[in-house]
Scaffold this motif. Structure first.
Motif, PDB file in Angstrom:
ATOM      1  N   MET A  14       0.824  -1.199   0.000  1.00 34.61           N
ATOM      2  CA  MET A  14       0.000   0.000   0.000  1.00 34.61           C
ATOM      3  C   MET A  14       0.866   1.259   0.000  1.00 34.61           C
ATOM      4  N   LYS A  15       1.922   1.242   0.778  1.00 36.13           N
ATOM      5  CA  LYS A  15       2.824   2.392   0.848  1.00 36.13           C
ATOM      6  C   LYS A  15       3.455   2.675  -0.509  1.00 36.13           C
ATOM      7  N   GLN A  16       3.956   1.629  -1.155  1.00 38.03           N
ATOM      8  CA  GLN A  16       4.605   1.803  -2.451  1.00 38.03           C
ATOM      9  C   GLN A  16       3.618   2.294  -3.511  1.00 38.03           C
ATOM     10  N   ILE A  24      -4.573   5.407  -2.864  1.00 34.71           N
ATOM     11  CA  ILE A  24      -4.568   4.272  -1.939  1.00 34.71           C
ATOM     12  C   ILE A  24      -5.247   3.095  -2.631  1.00 34.71           C
ATOM     13  N   PRO A  25      -4.597   1.931  -2.650  1.00 34.85           N
ATOM     14  CA  PRO A  25      -5.214   0.754  -3.283  1.00 34.85           C
ATOM     15  C   PRO A  25      -6.564   0.424  -2.644  1.00 34.85           C
ATOM     16  N   ASP A  26      -7.514   0.005  -3.469  1.00 33.77           N
ATOM     17  CA  ASP A  26      -8.830  -0.354  -2.952  1.00 33.77           C
ATOM     18  C   ASP A  26      -8.840  -1.818  -2.508  1.00 33.77           C
ATOM     19  N   THR A  27      -9.933  -2.180  -1.876  1.00 28.90           N
ATOM     20  CA  THR A  27     -10.082  -3.529  -1.328  1.00 28.90           C
ATOM     21  C   THR A  27      -9.945  -4.602  -2.407  1.00 28.90           C
ATOM     22  N   GLN A  28     -10.533  -4.358  -3.553  1.00 28.70           N
ATOM     23  CA  GLN A  28     -10.487  -5.342  -4.638  1.00 28.70           C
ATOM     24  C   GLN A  28      -9.047  -5.594  -5.095  1.00 28.70           C
ATOM     25  N   SER A  29      -8.265  -4.546  -5.249  1.00 28.17           N
ATOM     26  CA  SER A  29      -6.878  -4.742  -5.698  1.00 28.17           C
ATOM     27  C   SER A  29      -6.052  -5.437  -4.623  1.00 28.17           C
ATOM     28  N   LEU A  30      -6.334  -5.150  -3.356  1.00 26.00           N
ATOM     29  CA  LEU A  30      -5.610  -5.826  -2.276  1.00 26.00           C
ATOM     30  C   LEU A  30      -5.959  -7.314  -2.242  1.00 26.00           C
ATOM     31  N   PHE A  49      -1.379   0.883   7.763  1.00 23.53           N
ATOM     32  CA  PHE A  49      -1.119   1.870   6.719  1.00 23.53           C
ATOM     33  C   PHE A  49      -1.884   3.164   6.999  1.00 23.53           C
ATOM     34  N   HIS A  50      -3.168   3.047   7.280  1.00 25.60           N
ATOM     35  CA  HIS A  50      -3.980   4.231   7.532  1.00 25.60           C
ATOM     36  C   HIS A  50      -3.540   4.984   8.784  1.00 25.60           C
ATOM     37  N   LYS A  51      -3.110   4.264   9.807  1.00 26.02           N
ATOM     38  CA  LYS A  51      -2.604   4.929  11.011  1.00 26.02           C
ATOM     39  C   LYS A  51      -1.370   5.763  10.674  1.00 26.02           C
ATOM     40  N   ILE A  52      -0.486   5.235   9.865  1.00 23.37           N
ATOM     41  CA  ILE A  52       0.744   5.948   9.522  1.00 23.37           C
ATOM     42  C   ILE A  52       0.448   7.177   8.678  1.00 23.37           C
ATOM     43  N   ILE A  53      -0.393   7.053   7.656  1.00 28.60           N
ATOM     44  CA  ILE A  53      -0.614   8.219   6.795  1.00 28.60           C
ATOM     45  C   ILE A  53      -1.465   9.294   7.487  1.00 28.60           C
TER      46      ILE A  53
END
Length: 57
Positions: A14-16, A24-30, A49-53
């Motif tokens: 996600m970060k990359q 931000i990548p969506d659920t489907q891509s993850l 990821f969300h906590k960091i950003i």
């Protein structure tokens, strides 16, 4: 020897993707990228990821 993927792989992916595209990548891509991973492990990576950003501890 192959190592098992974990939440940090999701976080790093996600970060990359975010750094490269600004999106931000969506659920489907993850789910597509991490097909063999347990859903709770994916969710944990997304949470970190969300906590960091957002700057949350």
């Amino acid at each position: 020897m192959d190592r098992q993927m974990n939440m940090w792989d999701v976080y790093e992916y996600m970060k990359q993707m975010y750094l490269r595209s600004g999106h931000i990548p969506d659920t489907q891509s993850l789910q597509s990228e991490f097909q063999d991973m347990e859903q709770p492990e994916i969710v944990d990576g997304v949470i970190h990821f969300h906590k960091i950003i957002r700057g949350c501890p």
